[in-house]
Design a protein around this motif. Sequence first.
Motif, PDB file in Angstrom:
ATOM      1  N   GLN A  74      -9.080   5.594   1.268  1.00 32.31           N
ATOM      2  CA  GLN A  74      -8.862   4.627   2.154  1.00 32.31           C
ATOM      3  C   GLN A  74      -9.652   3.377   1.781  1.00 32.31           C
ATOM      4  O   GLN A  74     -10.634   3.616   1.251  1.00 32.31           O
TER       5      GLN A  74
ATOM      6  N   ASP B 270      -6.149  -0.813   4.173  1.00 28.97           N
ATOM      7  CA  ASP B 270      -5.383   0.412   4.718  1.00 28.97           C
ATOM      8  C   ASP B 270      -5.634   0.297   6.171  1.00 28.97           C
ATOM      9  O   ASP B 270      -4.697   0.735   6.713  1.00 28.97           O
TER      10      ASP B 270
ATOM     11  N   GLU C  72       0.688  -1.217  -0.143  1.00 26.46           N
ATOM     12  CA  GLU C  72       0.140  -0.065  -0.058  1.00 26.46           C
ATOM     13  C   GLU C  72       0.711   1.394  -0.103  1.00 26.46           C
ATOM     14  O   GLU C  72       1.686   1.338   0.845  1.00 26.46           O
ATOM     15  N   GLY C  73       0.604   2.199  -0.731  1.00 34.50           N
ATOM     16  CA  GLY C  73       1.191   3.414  -0.886  1.00 34.50           C
ATOM     17  C   GLY C  73       2.574   3.412  -1.537  1.00 34.50           C
ATOM     18  O   GLY C  73       3.301   4.430  -1.432  1.00 34.50           O
TER      19      GLY C  73
ATOM     20  N   ARG D 227      -0.767   6.821   2.214  1.00 34.06           N
ATOM     21  CA  ARG D 227      -2.210   6.286   2.110  1.00 34.06           C
ATOM     22  C   ARG D 227      -3.130   7.141   3.073  1.00 34.06           C
ATOM     23  O   ARG D 227      -4.132   7.786   2.812  1.00 34.06           O
TER      24      ARG D 227
END
Length: 226
Positions: free
Chosen positions: A163, A167, A21-22, A156
Amino acid sequence: MGVRKKGGRSRGLLITLEGPEGSGKSTQIRYLAQALRRSGYSVVQTREPGGTVVAEAIRQILLLSSSREPITPEAESLLILAARSPHVTHLIAPSVRRGAIVLCDRFSDSTLAYQGFARGLDLTWLQTANAVATKGRNPDLTLLFDVPVKVGLARRRSDSGKQNRLDREPERFHRSVRRGFLTLAAQAPRRIKVFNADRSTQEIRAEVAAFVLGWVAKQRHKPSLR
């Protein structure tokens, strides 16, 4: 323009973009699509879960549902594979057959990293089930955008409007995901190219475009990697 086979026929390629994530892969896929199109290639940009009507409906359940009912790891993996099957059958495979370069935001490596390494499901079972869902279709090239967990989660969480359910998982979950991706990359170094994603967007963009354009040009003279 596709990638030329011997005899002048054109074949397509499946290039997947992966990362925790991110990591910025969803931004980089747009830039890469632009670079490939400017070079004359036919490009199909898609994502997982998603890409078809059925798969997008499953995506809503997996990532954006407002229900408080927990999704078990087994249900999560089966839903992802259920979305992947029509995605491959109705979009990815036909696009590759007609000579396009398919860029897919997440694919089978995410299943192994998230549901296998992080959720703890059996990797062999996941690989077998994935082979059924994809009819054996593997990526020709995978771009892995690696970023420290704290950096990725901060990115994130700074954008609360984007979101999703994943997350909100604890940091240890995301550490397992990152470790899973890096383990997969070490096991398949010919297919998976790792990029340091803890840099400026433009710096990564330039490196990715140069690498992929060079790699695609080489595929004119050899079969796709498996």
